[in-house]
Every structure is written in C-alpha cells, then in structure tokens.
Design a protein around this motif. Structure first.
Motif, PDB file in Angstrom:
ATOM      1  N   ASN A   1      52.379  98.976  28.234  1.00  0.00           N
ATOM      2  CA  ASN A   1      51.546 100.231  28.741  1.00  0.00           C
ATOM      3  C   ASN A   1      51.191 101.195  27.764  1.00  0.00           C
ATOM      4  OD1 ASN A   1      51.658  99.176  31.657  1.00  0.00           O
ATOM      5  ND2 ASN A   1      53.260 100.193  31.895  1.00  0.00           N
ATOM      6  N   VAL A   2      50.659 100.655  26.805  1.00  0.00           N
ATOM      7  CA  VAL A   2      50.260 101.841  25.436  1.00  0.00           C
ATOM      8  C   VAL A   2      48.835 102.266  25.805  1.00  0.00           C
ATOM      9  CG1 VAL A   2      49.697 101.823  23.110  1.00  0.00           C
ATOM     10  CG2 VAL A   2      51.425 100.223  23.885  1.00  0.00           C
ATOM     11  N   ASP A   3      49.019 103.613  25.904  1.00  0.00           N
ATOM     12  CA  ASP A   3      47.909 104.456  25.917  1.00  0.00           C
ATOM     13  C   ASP A   3      47.649 104.925  24.481  1.00  0.00           C
ATOM     14  OD1 ASP A   3      45.659 106.431  26.438  1.00  0.00           O
ATOM     15  OD2 ASP A   3      46.925 107.196  28.151  1.00  0.00           O
ATOM     16  N   PHE A   4      46.767 104.290  23.685  1.00  0.00           N
ATOM     17  CA  PHE A   4      46.904 104.807  22.293  1.00  0.00           C
ATOM     18  C   PHE A   4      46.139 106.106  22.193  1.00  0.00           C
ATOM     19  CE2 PHE A   4      45.017 104.415  18.189  1.00  0.00           C
ATOM     20  CZ  PHE A   4      46.212 103.741  17.384  1.00  0.00           C
ATOM     21  N   PRO A   5      45.223 106.397  22.810  1.00  0.00           N
ATOM     22  CA  PRO A   5      44.305 107.848  22.730  1.00  0.00           C
ATOM     23  C   PRO A   5      45.452 109.073  22.987  1.00  0.00           C
ATOM     24  CG  PRO A   5      42.939 106.213  23.694  1.00  0.00           C
ATOM     25  CD  PRO A   5      44.198 105.399  23.573  1.00  0.00           C
ATOM     26  N   HIS A   6      46.213 108.604  23.950  1.00  0.00           N
ATOM     27  CA  HIS A   6      47.435 109.699  24.274  1.00  0.00           C
ATOM     28  C   HIS A   6      48.232 109.431  23.211  1.00  0.00           C
ATOM     29  CE1 HIS A   6      50.417 111.407  26.427  1.00  0.00           C
ATOM     30  NE2 HIS A   6      49.794 112.320  26.872  1.00  0.00           N
ATOM     31  N   LEU A   7      48.568 108.746  22.547  1.00  0.00           N
ATOM     32  CA  LEU A   7      49.641 108.750  21.439  1.00  0.00           C
ATOM     33  C   LEU A   7      48.919 109.583  20.221  1.00  0.00           C
ATOM     34  CD1 LEU A   7      52.301 107.129  20.490  1.00  0.00           C
ATOM     35  CD2 LEU A   7      50.981 105.532  19.629  1.00  0.00           C
ATOM     36  N   MET A   8      47.742 109.157  19.996  1.00  0.00           N
ATOM     37  CA  MET A   8      47.131 109.825  18.961  1.00  0.00           C
ATOM     38  C   MET A   8      46.898 111.147  18.893  1.00  0.00           C
ATOM     39  SD  MET A   8      46.443 107.619  16.494  1.00  0.00           S
ATOM     40  CE  MET A   8      47.898 107.037  16.931  1.00  0.00           C
TER      41      MET A   8
ATOM     42  N   ASP B   1      38.438 106.880  23.128  1.00  0.00           N
ATOM     43  CA  ASP B   1      38.697 105.944  24.105  1.00  0.00           C
ATOM     44  C   ASP B   1      38.362 104.553  23.940  1.00  0.00           C
ATOM     45  OD1 ASP B   1      40.688 107.844  25.109  1.00  0.00           O
ATOM     46  OD2 ASP B   1      39.267 108.305  26.815  1.00  0.00           O
ATOM     47  N   LEU B   2      37.619 104.324  23.144  1.00  0.00           N
ATOM     48  CA  LEU B   2      37.026 102.924  23.038  1.00  0.00           C
ATOM     49  C   LEU B   2      37.995 101.788  22.794  1.00  0.00           C
ATOM     50  CD1 LEU B   2      33.723 103.314  20.989  1.00  0.00           C
ATOM     51  CD2 LEU B   2      34.030 102.680  23.296  1.00  0.00           C
ATOM     52  N   CYS B   3      38.941 102.044  21.974  1.00  0.00           N
ATOM     53  CA  CYS B   3      40.369 101.187  21.657  1.00  0.00           C
ATOM     54  C   CYS B   3      40.960 101.216  22.948  1.00  0.00           C
ATOM     55  CB  CYS B   3      41.414 101.801  20.598  1.00  0.00           C
ATOM     56  SG  CYS B   3      42.064 103.380  21.114  1.00  0.00           S
ATOM     57  N   TYR B   4      41.124 102.148  23.791  1.00  0.00           N
ATOM     58  CA  TYR B   4      41.726 101.981  25.009  1.00  0.00           C
ATOM     59  C   TYR B   4      40.756 101.153  26.169  1.00  0.00           C
ATOM     60  CZ  TYR B   4      44.372 103.100  29.383  1.00  0.00           C
ATOM     61  OH  TYR B   4      45.087 103.318  30.355  1.00  0.00           O
ATOM     62  N   GLN B   5      39.606 101.333  26.097  1.00  0.00           N
ATOM     63  CA  GLN B   5      38.794 100.746  26.924  1.00  0.00           C
ATOM     64  C   GLN B   5      38.310  99.251  26.535  1.00  0.00           C
ATOM     65  OE1 GLN B   5      35.429 103.404  27.453  1.00  0.00           O
ATOM     66  NE2 GLN B   5      36.900 105.045  28.273  1.00  0.00           N
ATOM     67  N   THR B   6      38.086  98.875  25.574  1.00  0.00           N
ATOM     68  CA  THR B   6      37.622  97.493  25.029  1.00  0.00           C
ATOM     69  C   THR B   6      38.577  96.677  24.156  1.00  0.00           C
ATOM     70  OG1 THR B   6      36.588  98.406  23.133  1.00  0.00           O
ATOM     71  CG2 THR B   6      35.331  98.407  25.305  1.00  0.00           C
TER      72      THR B   6
ATOM     73  N   PRO C   1      47.573  99.157  30.449  1.00  0.00           N
ATOM     74  CA  PRO C   1      48.164  98.581  31.747  1.00  0.00           C
ATOM     75  C   PRO C   1      46.955  97.336  32.176  1.00  0.00           C
ATOM     76  CG  PRO C   1      48.245 100.892  31.507  1.00  0.00           C
ATOM     77  CD  PRO C   1      47.708 100.347  30.215  1.00  0.00           C
ATOM     78  N   PRO C   2      47.410  96.427  32.850  1.00  0.00           N
ATOM     79  CA  PRO C   2      48.779  96.029  33.434  1.00  0.00           C
ATOM     80  C   PRO C   2      49.625  95.407  32.441  1.00  0.00           C
ATOM     81  CG  PRO C   2      47.331  94.354  34.016  1.00  0.00           C
ATOM     82  CD  PRO C   2      46.558  95.438  33.134  1.00  0.00           C
ATOM     83  N   HIS C   3      49.563  95.280  30.939  1.00  0.00           N
ATOM     84  CA  HIS C   3      50.457  94.919  30.216  1.00  0.00           C
ATOM     85  C   HIS C   3      52.023  95.580  30.166  1.00  0.00           C
ATOM     86  CE1 HIS C   3      52.657  93.550  26.186  1.00  0.00           C
ATOM     87  NE2 HIS C   3      51.702  92.944  26.209  1.00  0.00           N
ATOM     88  N   PRO C   4      53.015  94.982  30.079  1.00  0.00           N
ATOM     89  CA  PRO C   4      54.557  95.432  30.246  1.00  0.00           C
ATOM     90  C   PRO C   4      54.382  96.680  29.265  1.00  0.00           C
ATOM     91  CG  PRO C   4      54.503  93.133  30.123  1.00  0.00           C
ATOM     92  CD  PRO C   4      53.110  93.423  29.901  1.00  0.00           C
TER      93      PRO C   4
END
Length: 79
Positions: free
Chosen positions: A38-45, A22-27, A33-36
């Motif tokens: 809304n990419v959750d990269f860890p969930h995508l992986m 989750d480091l990519c998501y957090q940092t 989010p709040p970007h339009p």
C-alpha cells in the motif's frame, strides 16, 4: 530497479524532483493498493518535504514561494 540499488544519498534527489503530480501513483507504481505494501508515493514525498521544512533544510527562495500569505501581499503586476 529495486530500492536496494539506489544510494541513500540519492533519496533526497528524488524528493527534490517530485512535483506531486500523482502520475506515479495513478499509472506507474505497482505497489499501490490493493498491493499488500500500500505505498502512496506522492504522500511519502509530501511527508519528506514537510520533514525538510521542519528541520530548516529548505532554501529561502523555496520558503518564500511556498508562503501564500507573503506572495498574496505582493501587488499584482500590470503590463
């Protein structure tokens, strides 16, 4: 550094190297989010790894080590 510059054959290399920390998501990721987008990269992986398992494209060693039931049946090692 956009996705257009990455060959599609390299996508699965990214999935293989992701440890879901989750480091990519957090940092790092500017698209959370709040970007339009809304990419959750860890969930995508995680979803990509699930698709690999469903298709049977996962080596036996990875299947074994991810099976908590099988690993749990092994006796504890004593030193």
């Amino acid at each position: 550094m956009e996705v257009d510059g990455v060959a599609k054959s390299d996508y699965w290399k990214v999935v293989e190297q992701c440890y879901l920390c989750d480091l990519c998501y957090q940092t790092k990721c500017p698209y959370v989010p709040p970007h339009p987008w809304n990419v959750d990269f860890p969930h995508l992986m995680l979803r990509a790894k699930a698709v690999q398992f469903q298709k049977g494209e996962v080596p036996g060693g990875r299947k074994l080590i991810s099976s908590t039931t099988t690993i749990g049946k092994w006796p504890a090692f004593r030193w």
